[in-house]
Design a protein around this motif. Sequence first.
Motif, PDB file in Angstrom:
ATOM      1  N   LEU A 183       6.706   4.495   6.495  1.00 11.42           N
ATOM      2  CA  LEU A 183       5.605   5.414   6.255  1.00 11.42           C
ATOM      3  C   LEU A 183       4.600   4.730   5.337  1.00 11.42           C
ATOM      4  O   LEU A 183       4.977   3.900   4.499  1.00 11.42           O
ATOM      5  CB  LEU A 183       6.093   6.704   5.596  1.00 11.42           C
ATOM      6  CG  LEU A 183       7.193   7.494   6.314  1.00 11.42           C
ATOM      7  CD1 LEU A 183       7.535   8.749   5.507  1.00 11.42           C
ATOM      8  CD2 LEU A 183       6.782   7.858   7.733  1.00 11.42           C
ATOM      9  N   GLY A 184       3.331   5.082   5.475  1.00 11.51           N
ATOM     10  CA  GLY A 184       2.308   4.458   4.656  1.00 11.51           C
ATOM     11  C   GLY A 184       1.293   5.438   4.129  1.00 11.51           C
ATOM     12  O   GLY A 184       1.096   6.523   4.696  1.00 11.51           O
ATOM     13  N   GLY A 185       0.626   5.057   3.042  1.00  5.94           N
ATOM     14  CA  GLY A 185      -0.414   5.862   2.442  1.00  5.94           C
ATOM     15  C   GLY A 185      -1.793   5.493   2.965  1.00  5.94           C
ATOM     16  O   GLY A 185      -1.953   4.639   3.846  1.00  5.94           O
ATOM     17  N   LEU A 186      -2.803   6.105   2.383  1.00  5.40           N
ATOM     18  CA  LEU A 186      -4.164   5.943   2.870  1.00  5.40           C
ATOM     19  C   LEU A 186      -4.704   4.537   2.648  1.00  5.40           C
ATOM     20  O   LEU A 186      -5.649   4.119   3.330  1.00  5.40           O
ATOM     21  CB  LEU A 186      -5.076   6.966   2.197  1.00  5.40           C
ATOM     22  CG  LEU A 186      -4.789   8.435   2.534  1.00  5.40           C
ATOM     23  CD1 LEU A 186      -5.749   9.347   1.777  1.00  5.40           C
ATOM     24  CD2 LEU A 186      -4.881   8.681   4.037  1.00  5.40           C
ATOM     25  N   ARG A 187      -4.137   3.784   1.702  1.00  9.30           N
ATOM     26  CA  ARG A 187      -4.605   2.418   1.448  1.00  9.30           C
ATOM     27  C   ARG A 187      -4.147   1.439   2.521  1.00  9.30           C
ATOM     28  O   ARG A 187      -4.661   0.321   2.609  1.00  9.30           O
ATOM     29  CB  ARG A 187      -4.092   1.917   0.101  1.00  9.30           C
ATOM     30  CG  ARG A 187      -4.547   2.690  -1.115  1.00  9.30           C
ATOM     31  CD  ARG A 187      -3.874   2.131  -2.369  1.00  9.30           C
ATOM     32  NE  ARG A 187      -4.276   0.760  -2.637  1.00  9.30           N
ATOM     33  CZ  ARG A 187      -3.556  -0.122  -3.306  1.00  9.30           C
ATOM     34  NH1 ARG A 187      -2.351   0.203  -3.757  1.00  9.30           N
ATOM     35  NH2 ARG A 187      -4.003  -1.345  -3.528  1.00  9.30           N
ATOM     36  N   VAL A 188      -3.183   1.844   3.330  1.00 14.95           N
ATOM     37  CA  VAL A 188      -2.515   0.918   4.246  1.00 14.95           C
ATOM     38  C   VAL A 188      -3.224   0.878   5.592  1.00 14.95           C
ATOM     39  O   VAL A 188      -3.444   1.918   6.234  1.00 14.95           O
ATOM     40  CB  VAL A 188      -1.047   1.325   4.448  1.00 14.95           C
ATOM     41  CG1 VAL A 188      -0.354   0.373   5.436  1.00 14.95           C
ATOM     42  CG2 VAL A 188      -0.302   1.342   3.111  1.00 14.95           C
ATOM     43  N   ARG A 189      -3.565  -0.313   6.019  1.00 10.71           N
ATOM     44  CA  ARG A 189      -4.078  -0.533   7.372  1.00 10.71           C
ATOM     45  C   ARG A 189      -3.014  -1.274   8.168  1.00 10.71           C
ATOM     46  O   ARG A 189      -2.511  -2.313   7.728  1.00 10.71           O
ATOM     47  CB  ARG A 189      -5.373  -1.344   7.334  1.00 10.71           C
ATOM     48  CG  ARG A 189      -6.531  -0.640   6.636  1.00 10.71           C
ATOM     49  CD  ARG A 189      -7.803  -1.451   6.717  1.00 10.71           C
ATOM     50  NE  ARG A 189      -8.919  -0.777   6.077  1.00 10.71           N
ATOM     51  CZ  ARG A 189     -10.157  -1.244   6.042  1.00 10.71           C
ATOM     52  NH1 ARG A 189     -10.433  -2.427   6.616  1.00 10.71           N
ATOM     53  NH2 ARG A 189     -11.111  -0.567   5.442  1.00 10.71           N
ATOM     54  N   VAL A 190      -2.681  -0.757   9.323  1.00  7.74           N
ATOM     55  CA  VAL A 190      -1.616  -1.338  10.143  1.00  7.74           C
ATOM     56  C   VAL A 190      -2.228  -2.288  11.159  1.00  7.74           C
ATOM     57  O   VAL A 190      -3.099  -1.903  11.943  1.00  7.74           O
ATOM     58  CB  VAL A 190      -0.811  -0.231  10.859  1.00  7.74           C
ATOM     59  CG1 VAL A 190       0.322  -0.852  11.680  1.00  7.74           C
ATOM     60  CG2 VAL A 190      -0.250   0.756   9.841  1.00  7.74           C
ATOM     61  N   ARG A 191      -1.772  -3.519  11.141  1.00  6.59           N
ATOM     62  CA  ARG A 191      -2.244  -4.515  12.102  1.00  6.59           C
ATOM     63  C   ARG A 191      -1.411  -4.482  13.385  1.00  6.59           C
ATOM     64  O   ARG A 191      -1.945  -4.524  14.482  1.00  6.59           O
ATOM     65  CB  ARG A 191      -2.207  -5.908  11.486  1.00  6.59           C
ATOM     66  CG  ARG A 191      -3.033  -6.074  10.211  1.00  6.59           C
ATOM     67  CD  ARG A 191      -4.465  -5.655  10.426  1.00  6.59           C
ATOM     68  NE  ARG A 191      -5.311  -5.962   9.282  1.00  6.59           N
ATOM     69  CZ  ARG A 191      -6.480  -5.383   9.056  1.00  6.59           C
ATOM     70  NH1 ARG A 191      -6.945  -4.483   9.907  1.00  6.59           N
ATOM     71  NH2 ARG A 191      -7.185  -5.701   7.991  1.00  6.59           N
ATOM     72  N   ARG A 192      -0.101  -4.443  13.224  1.00  9.01           N
ATOM     73  CA  ARG A 192       0.797  -4.319  14.373  1.00  9.01           C
ATOM     74  C   ARG A 192       2.162  -3.889  13.860  1.00  9.01           C
ATOM     75  O   ARG A 192       2.474  -4.056  12.680  1.00  9.01           O
ATOM     76  CB  ARG A 192       0.905  -5.619  15.170  1.00  9.01           C
ATOM     77  CG  ARG A 192       1.372  -6.822  14.383  1.00  9.01           C
ATOM     78  CD  ARG A 192       1.278  -8.080  15.228  1.00  9.01           C
ATOM     79  NE  ARG A 192       1.734  -9.268  14.520  1.00  9.01           N
ATOM     80  CZ  ARG A 192       0.977  -9.991  13.707  1.00  9.01           C
ATOM     81  NH1 ARG A 192      -0.285  -9.624  13.481  1.00  9.01           N
ATOM     82  NH2 ARG A 192       1.464 -11.073  13.120  1.00  9.01           N
ATOM     83  N   ALA A 193       2.960  -3.327  14.751  1.00  8.95           N
ATOM     84  CA  ALA A 193       4.277  -2.813  14.353  1.00  8.95           C
ATOM     85  C   ALA A 193       5.307  -3.191  15.410  1.00  8.95           C
ATOM     86  O   ALA A 193       4.982  -3.397  16.585  1.00  8.95           O
ATOM     87  CB  ALA A 193       4.232  -1.303  14.171  1.00  8.95           C
TER      88      ALA A 193
END
Length: 236
Positions: free
Chosen positions: A76-86
């Motif tokens: 899980l991530g917060g608003l600061r986190v940008r996901v590049r790939r998973a």
Amino acid sequence: MTVGTGEIRVMSYNVRSLRDDREAVVRIVRHCAPDLLCVQEAPRSLRWRHAVARFARECGLVVITGGGTAAGPLLLGGLRVRVRRAQDVLLPRTPGLGQRGMAGAVVEVGGAEFAVAATQLGLDAAERSAHVELVLRRLAGLGVEHRVLAGDFNESAGRPGWDRLAEELQDGYAIAPDGSEFTSPRRDPGRRVDGVFASGGIEVLGCGVPDDVTDAEYAAASDHRPVLAVLRVPAG
């Protein structure tokens, strides 16, 4: 633990499928305010996607990857986190033992790009040693220099699997202990089986079980206590 500019909070927490006091789990997560929450034993039975989405909302976070597709580990991530790939990984299953997995992603937080993964190793020592090698390989396979691994490793420092991780990555608590050490069992914990590891280029500013949560709150929430690491990842 306080956080300054450029610092990233990574929390690892075995929530026992939220079968205990769910509201206590949420309170603890919100109190710790992680940028990234690496969950073990997330809900993965009927309607698990609905369950993990609800849990994420309650914690003020969003689902990155994992859950049922990773056999329990969840990011899980917060608003600061940008996901590049998973990427979700199912580790080879040992006959007669439960399925194990890893939920991993490449993320960017405050200009710093790194790979992060949540995992839970099994109860069999031989299986754990084999899975450690696979987890390290898949984490490196995400293709970025800086890497963070958080999980319930079902063994402590001095055992082969844990020590192999510590050869490849920094054991956060051993580098910068901050807070309590022990994460299990539920009451009067005396073992450190949960941890956050980071690759050598990452500065570990503090790592441990937050000591500003009561024993009663921890015992109500789960049979494990969480580990919170404060990291500084070089910006790319």
